[in-house]
Design an enzyme around this catalytic site. Structure first.
Site, PDB file in Angstrom:
ATOM      1  N   ASP A  28       0.803  -1.415  -0.038  1.00 54.37           N
ATOM      2  CA  ASP A  28       0.101  -0.026   0.034  1.00 54.37           C
ATOM      3  C   ASP A  28       0.931   1.312  -0.027  1.00 54.37           C
ATOM      4  O   ASP A  28       1.866   1.210   0.593  1.00 54.37           O
ATOM      5  CB  ASP A  28      -0.747  -0.035   1.272  1.00 54.37           C
ATOM      6  CG  ASP A  28      -1.941  -0.956   1.223  1.00 54.37           C
ATOM      7  OD1 ASP A  28      -1.897  -1.912   0.323  1.00 54.37           O
ATOM      8  OD2 ASP A  28      -2.835  -1.143   2.025  1.00 54.37           O
ATOM      9  N   HIS A  79      -5.925   2.874  -4.475  1.00 53.54           N
ATOM     10  CA  HIS A  79      -5.881   3.207  -2.886  1.00 53.54           C
ATOM     11  C   HIS A  79      -6.367   4.649  -2.518  1.00 53.54           C
ATOM     12  O   HIS A  79      -5.747   5.140  -1.884  1.00 53.54           O
ATOM     13  CB  HIS A  79      -4.485   2.982  -2.397  1.00 53.54           C
ATOM     14  CG  HIS A  79      -4.411   2.798  -0.976  1.00 53.54           C
ATOM     15  ND1 HIS A  79      -4.944   1.734  -0.315  1.00 53.54           N
ATOM     16  CD2 HIS A  79      -3.431   3.132  -0.094  1.00 53.54           C
ATOM     17  CE1 HIS A  79      -4.635   1.910   0.847  1.00 53.54           C
ATOM     18  NE2 HIS A  79      -3.543   2.692   1.138  1.00 53.54           N
ATOM     19  N   HIS A  83      -5.330   9.138  -0.558  1.00 47.93           N
ATOM     20  CA  HIS A  83      -5.001   8.453   0.661  1.00 47.93           C
ATOM     21  C   HIS A  83      -6.166   9.050   1.752  1.00 47.93           C
ATOM     22  O   HIS A  83      -5.676   9.194   3.060  1.00 47.93           O
ATOM     23  CB  HIS A  83      -3.737   8.418   1.119  1.00 47.93           C
ATOM     24  CG  HIS A  83      -3.384   7.283   2.038  1.00 47.93           C
ATOM     25  ND1 HIS A  83      -3.448   7.319   3.481  1.00 47.93           N
ATOM     26  CD2 HIS A  83      -2.948   5.866   1.814  1.00 47.93           C
ATOM     27  CE1 HIS A  83      -3.122   6.397   3.935  1.00 47.93           C
ATOM     28  NE2 HIS A  83      -2.715   5.251   3.075  1.00 47.93           N
ATOM     29  N   HIS A 175       3.683  -2.012   3.234  1.00 50.23           N
ATOM     30  CA  HIS A 175       3.529  -0.671   2.684  1.00 50.23           C
ATOM     31  C   HIS A 175       5.123  -0.454   2.185  1.00 50.23           C
ATOM     32  O   HIS A 175       5.943  -0.357   2.580  1.00 50.23           O
ATOM     33  CB  HIS A 175       3.243   0.332   4.056  1.00 50.23           C
ATOM     34  CG  HIS A 175       1.858   0.065   4.558  1.00 50.23           C
ATOM     35  ND1 HIS A 175       1.533  -1.147   5.521  1.00 50.23           N
ATOM     36  CD2 HIS A 175       0.741   0.620   4.357  1.00 50.23           C
ATOM     37  CE1 HIS A 175       0.520  -0.908   5.885  1.00 50.23           C
ATOM     38  NE2 HIS A 175      -0.153   0.146   5.052  1.00 50.23           N
TER      39      HIS A 175
END
Length: 205
Positions: A28, A79, A83, A175
């Protein structure tokens, strides 16, 4: 993720069928030049494929890295553009942010996907929002959260916890972000080595 949360979000994908020794690594917050190339190098060592949930703003800034990720056989997914949290933004605002990120993705992909993947930042999504998104996206959650983003979480503990809860079909969250760098760079190579030695494969969703 606790069972009651899963039941509130029945249309979300939490894990894959446990029919083979296959794991689904997800990353991510990228792409960024500081961390994404490191991830790509580590995956290449094991012929591993992953799914990269990209922030739209990072796609704009670092489209070259996104193209490298695609060229290596990985999957790009949504995503949101900025964010943002599905808990603190209105449904129209969140959906618009998703659409903007998807537009950036579609400009990079060889062809638009029939049902692209989306992971809500922080996993924060409401049942009504999940239902609205289901018309256009498959919402992907996880069953193993490495907590690599938590700088207070020791890297060795991060690794041992991730290994403990991984099983065939698991969707694992890493991540490729600056915040996660210390733990990511410790955990990912060792995690890949551990499961590759046990005959596991790593595939994109």
């Amino acid at each position: 993720m606790p069972g009651p949360v899963r039941r509130l979000l029945p249309g979300c994908l939490w894990e894959m069928p446990a029919t083979t020794n296959t794991l689904y690594l997800t990353f991510d917050d990228g792409p960024i030049p500081d961390e994404t190339p490191f991830v790509l190098d580590q995956l290449a060592r094991y012929d591993a494929k992953g799914t990269f949930f990209c922030v739209g703003e990072n796609l704009v800034r670092h489209a070259d890295i996104a193209r490298q990720t695609l060229a290596a056989g990985h999957r790009l997914a949504n995503h949101t553009h900025r964010h943002i949290s599905g808990w603190s933004h209105s449904r129209p605002e969140f959906l618009a942010d998703v659409a903007r990120c998807q537009q950036e993705l579609n400009e990079l992909l060889p062809a638009p996907e029939a049902r692209p993947l989306l992971r809500p930042p922080f996993g924060r999504i409401t049942p009504p929002l999940a239902a609205a998104l289901a018309a256009t996206h498959q919402v992907v959650m996880w069953d193993v959260l490495t907590c690599d983003y938590d700088r207070a979480f020791p890297a060795a503990q991060c690794l041992s916890t991730a290994i403990k809860y991984t099983k065939p079909g698991s969707i694992i969250v890493f991540h490729d972000s600056l915040k996660a760098s210390r733990n990511l760079r410790y955990v990912l190579p060792r995690y890949l080595a551990h499961f590759a030695a046990r005959g596991f494969r790593f595939e994109a969703l």
